[in-house]
Design a protein around this motif. Sequence first.
Motif, PDB file in Angstrom:
ATOM      1  N   ASN A 194      43.121  51.467  42.761  1.00  0.00           N
ATOM      2  CA  ASN A 194      41.860  51.495  42.107  1.00  0.00           C
ATOM      3  C   ASN A 194      40.784  50.537  42.391  1.00  0.00           C
ATOM      4  O   ASN A 194      41.124  49.531  42.857  1.00  0.00           O
ATOM      5  N   LEU A 195      39.626  50.970  42.175  1.00  0.00           N
ATOM      6  CA  LEU A 195      38.513  50.132  42.391  1.00  0.00           C
ATOM      7  C   LEU A 195      37.525  50.200  41.442  1.00  0.00           C
ATOM      8  O   LEU A 195      37.079  51.152  40.840  1.00  0.00           O
ATOM      9  N   THR A 196      37.060  48.907  40.958  1.00  0.00           N
ATOM     10  CA  THR A 196      36.082  48.815  39.695  1.00  0.00           C
ATOM     11  C   THR A 196      34.756  48.158  40.119  1.00  0.00           C
ATOM     12  O   THR A 196      34.794  47.166  40.856  1.00  0.00           O
ATOM     13  N   ILE A 197      33.909  49.131  39.743  1.00  0.00           N
ATOM     14  CA  ILE A 197      32.451  48.735  40.209  1.00  0.00           C
ATOM     15  C   ILE A 197      31.663  48.391  38.665  1.00  0.00           C
ATOM     16  O   ILE A 197      31.594  49.292  37.636  1.00  0.00           O
ATOM     17  N   GLN A 198      31.150  47.290  38.603  1.00  0.00           N
ATOM     18  CA  GLN A 198      30.625  46.925  37.326  1.00  0.00           C
ATOM     19  C   GLN A 198      28.999  46.903  37.462  1.00  0.00           C
ATOM     20  O   GLN A 198      28.659  46.126  38.630  1.00  0.00           O
ATOM     21  N   PHE A 199      28.205  47.363  36.651  1.00  0.00           N
ATOM     22  CA  PHE A 199      26.925  47.179  36.683  1.00  0.00           C
ATOM     23  C   PHE A 199      26.523  46.041  35.691  1.00  0.00           C
ATOM     24  O   PHE A 199      26.954  45.883  34.662  1.00  0.00           O
ATOM     25  N   LEU A 200      25.649  45.040  36.289  1.00  0.00           N
ATOM     26  CA  LEU A 200      25.060  43.798  35.552  1.00  0.00           C
ATOM     27  C   LEU A 200      23.617  44.154  35.518  1.00  0.00           C
ATOM     28  O   LEU A 200      22.605  43.938  36.282  1.00  0.00           O
ATOM     29  N   PRO A 201      23.081  44.436  34.231  1.00  0.00           N
ATOM     30  CA  PRO A 201      21.552  44.698  34.134  1.00  0.00           C
ATOM     31  C   PRO A 201      21.027  43.309  34.268  1.00  0.00           C
ATOM     32  O   PRO A 201      21.695  42.439  33.937  1.00  0.00           O
ATOM     33  N   TYR A 202      19.585  43.370  34.760  1.00  0.00           N
ATOM     34  CA  TYR A 202      18.901  42.084  34.709  1.00  0.00           C
ATOM     35  C   TYR A 202      19.035  41.331  33.397  1.00  0.00           C
ATOM     36  O   TYR A 202      19.062  40.101  33.573  1.00  0.00           O
ATOM     37  N   SER A 203      18.878  41.954  32.347  1.00  0.00           N
ATOM     38  CA  SER A 203      18.941  41.186  31.162  1.00  0.00           C
ATOM     39  C   SER A 203      20.219  40.402  30.791  1.00  0.00           C
ATOM     40  O   SER A 203      20.166  39.472  30.224  1.00  0.00           O
ATOM     41  N   GLU A 204      21.400  40.843  31.582  1.00  0.00           N
ATOM     42  CA  GLU A 204      22.634  40.008  31.330  1.00  0.00           C
ATOM     43  C   GLU A 204      22.732  38.730  32.459  1.00  0.00           C
ATOM     44  O   GLU A 204      23.577  37.788  31.890  1.00  0.00           O
ATOM     45  N   LEU A 205      21.705  38.563  33.163  1.00  0.00           N
ATOM     46  CA  LEU A 205      21.703  37.453  34.021  1.00  0.00           C
ATOM     47  C   LEU A 205      20.379  36.620  33.977  1.00  0.00           C
ATOM     48  O   LEU A 205      20.387  35.366  33.929  1.00  0.00           O
TER      49      LEU A 205
ATOM     50  N   LYS B  27      28.693  31.156  38.033  1.00  0.00           N
ATOM     51  CA  LYS B  27      29.972  31.331  37.690  1.00  0.00           C
ATOM     52  C   LYS B  27      30.358  32.722  37.135  1.00  0.00           C
ATOM     53  O   LYS B  27      31.408  33.157  37.473  1.00  0.00           O
ATOM     54  N   LYS B  28      29.485  33.419  36.452  1.00  0.00           N
ATOM     55  CA  LYS B  28      29.563  34.595  36.055  1.00  0.00           C
ATOM     56  C   LYS B  28      30.065  35.697  37.230  1.00  0.00           C
ATOM     57  O   LYS B  28      30.994  36.342  37.004  1.00  0.00           O
ATOM     58  N   LEU B  29      29.205  35.493  38.364  1.00  0.00           N
ATOM     59  CA  LEU B  29      29.432  36.582  39.342  1.00  0.00           C
ATOM     60  C   LEU B  29      30.470  36.158  40.046  1.00  0.00           C
ATOM     61  O   LEU B  29      31.506  37.055  40.505  1.00  0.00           O
ATOM     62  N   LEU B  30      31.001  34.840  40.367  1.00  0.00           N
ATOM     63  CA  LEU B  30      32.243  34.547  40.863  1.00  0.00           C
ATOM     64  C   LEU B  30      33.672  35.019  40.047  1.00  0.00           C
ATOM     65  O   LEU B  30      34.436  35.143  40.336  1.00  0.00           O
TER      66      LEU B  30
ATOM     67  N   ILE C 135      34.120  38.637  40.473  1.00  0.00           N
ATOM     68  CA  ILE C 135      34.452  38.741  41.853  1.00  0.00           C
ATOM     69  C   ILE C 135      35.899  38.442  41.932  1.00  0.00           C
ATOM     70  O   ILE C 135      36.975  39.271  42.360  1.00  0.00           O
ATOM     71  N   ASN C 136      36.390  37.554  41.265  1.00  0.00           N
ATOM     72  CA  ASN C 136      37.807  36.910  41.238  1.00  0.00           C
ATOM     73  C   ASN C 136      38.746  37.882  40.265  1.00  0.00           C
ATOM     74  O   ASN C 136      39.818  38.100  40.572  1.00  0.00           O
ATOM     75  N   GLU C 137      38.052  38.918  39.518  1.00  0.00           N
ATOM     76  CA  GLU C 137      38.942  40.136  38.977  1.00  0.00           C
ATOM     77  C   GLU C 137      38.923  41.129  39.822  1.00  0.00           C
ATOM     78  O   GLU C 137      39.102  42.291  39.583  1.00  0.00           O
ATOM     79  N   ASN C 138      38.454  40.940  41.223  1.00  0.00           N
ATOM     80  CA  ASN C 138      38.540  42.159  42.309  1.00  0.00           C
ATOM     81  C   ASN C 138      37.410  43.232  41.825  1.00  0.00           C
ATOM     82  O   ASN C 138      37.941  44.324  42.078  1.00  0.00           O
TER      83      ASN C 138
ATOM     84  N   GLY D  36      30.852  41.596  46.336  1.00  0.00           N
ATOM     85  CA  GLY D  36      32.184  42.055  45.633  1.00  0.00           C
ATOM     86  C   GLY D  36      33.158  40.952  46.710  1.00  0.00           C
ATOM     87  O   GLY D  36      32.795  40.253  47.574  1.00  0.00           O
ATOM     88  N   PRO D  37      34.444  41.037  46.486  1.00  0.00           N
ATOM     89  CA  PRO D  37      35.425  40.186  47.088  1.00  0.00           C
ATOM     90  C   PRO D  37      35.793  40.425  48.722  1.00  0.00           C
ATOM     91  O   PRO D  37      35.815  41.948  48.819  1.00  0.00           O
ATOM     92  N   ALA D  38      35.741  39.707  49.445  1.00  0.00           N
ATOM     93  CA  ALA D  38      35.837  39.970  50.952  1.00  0.00           C
ATOM     94  C   ALA D  38      37.436  40.739  50.961  1.00  0.00           C
ATOM     95  O   ALA D  38      37.725  41.331  52.114  1.00  0.00           O
TER      96      ALA D  38
END
Lengths: 213, 129
Positions: free
Chosen positions: B3-14, B24-27, B30-33, B108-110
């Motif tokens: 499976n593949l998770t795609i997460q949306f981060l709106p402008y307001s969250e960052l 750190k939040k982005l990494l 990404i570490n959660e694949n 995303g993760p390489a």
Amino acid sequence: MAIKGIGDFFNKIFGNIFRYHKHVKLGFYGPPNAGKTTLANRIAKDWTGEEIGTVSKIPHETRDIQFKEKVDIKFDSKKATFKLIDTPGIATKIDYEEFLHYGLSTKEAKKRAKEATKGVIESIKWLDDMEAVIVVLDSTENPYNQVNVTIIGNLVARKIPVLIVGNKIDLRGANIKKIDAAFPEYDVVGISSKTGKNMEEFYEALFNLIKHV
Amino acid sequence: MNNLTIQFLPYSELAYLSSYKRVKKLLDLINENKIVIVQGKLAPEEEADLIQETMKEISRSKQNKSRFRGIEITTLNPNLKNLGLFQGLKEKIASGFAGGRDIITIIGPAAIIKDIKKDPSKIELFLRK
């Protein structure tokens, strides 16, 4: 009027002699395997007779910052002294398995990967020390790469003058127009560091670049 | 890959995080694949910080099959498709995290994304098998 005329005369004569005699810390940045060291070597060899570092087909050959001090370059009537600073290629991923395809042992590949990660960190740290930067791109690769954008964005944010070099124009598939289209606000010079093609044009662009230092 | 998770981060969250926390939040995601789609783009200095932190993470990662190999990242601004990569973005370079409905960052993760190919108006993600 006569005094002003004499002043202009001396300005013209001595201005031309001294105007371009600068000391510039010149960095070579770009993604891995774009030919940064090959270009730095060509310049260093042309003007000092010595190279700056080793080159290889295996990515991340340069894993430490390399220097060549006091490189005097003359072009037309202009002269400047450069400290050449060759940096490890900047990447967003490094996987030791990639190096296995080049015949390295697992141990060698892991060591190379570890050193390469440190090299990337060092390259970014050194951005603040540069006075002008040559961004070396492989003209056979797609320039719309986030690493290229990040490097140039960081130089712009630090107000460091940038010259973009599209290297490897001797290879089939080289496309300087695509680099021009990606970075229309910058001077782009197509060269081959390996064969020396268009180096005159490069030196002309280099002296235009350091006018902004 | 099951499976593949795609997460949306709106402008307001960052937008209101410090640069350190934003990276750190982005990494962490990404570490959660996860592949993360961000509304907005990082400032160049933040992108440089993200690359440096990514390199530290690769270096720390155990060299096993599920190791961290780095990230793939790209940005897309549909309104700039016929212009250069920087035209129109210069003002935002100095102002930190840039938002707006138009700019999108995909990261995303390489280990999952093998390559990202981008032309001015199109992004292709190549996933690992």
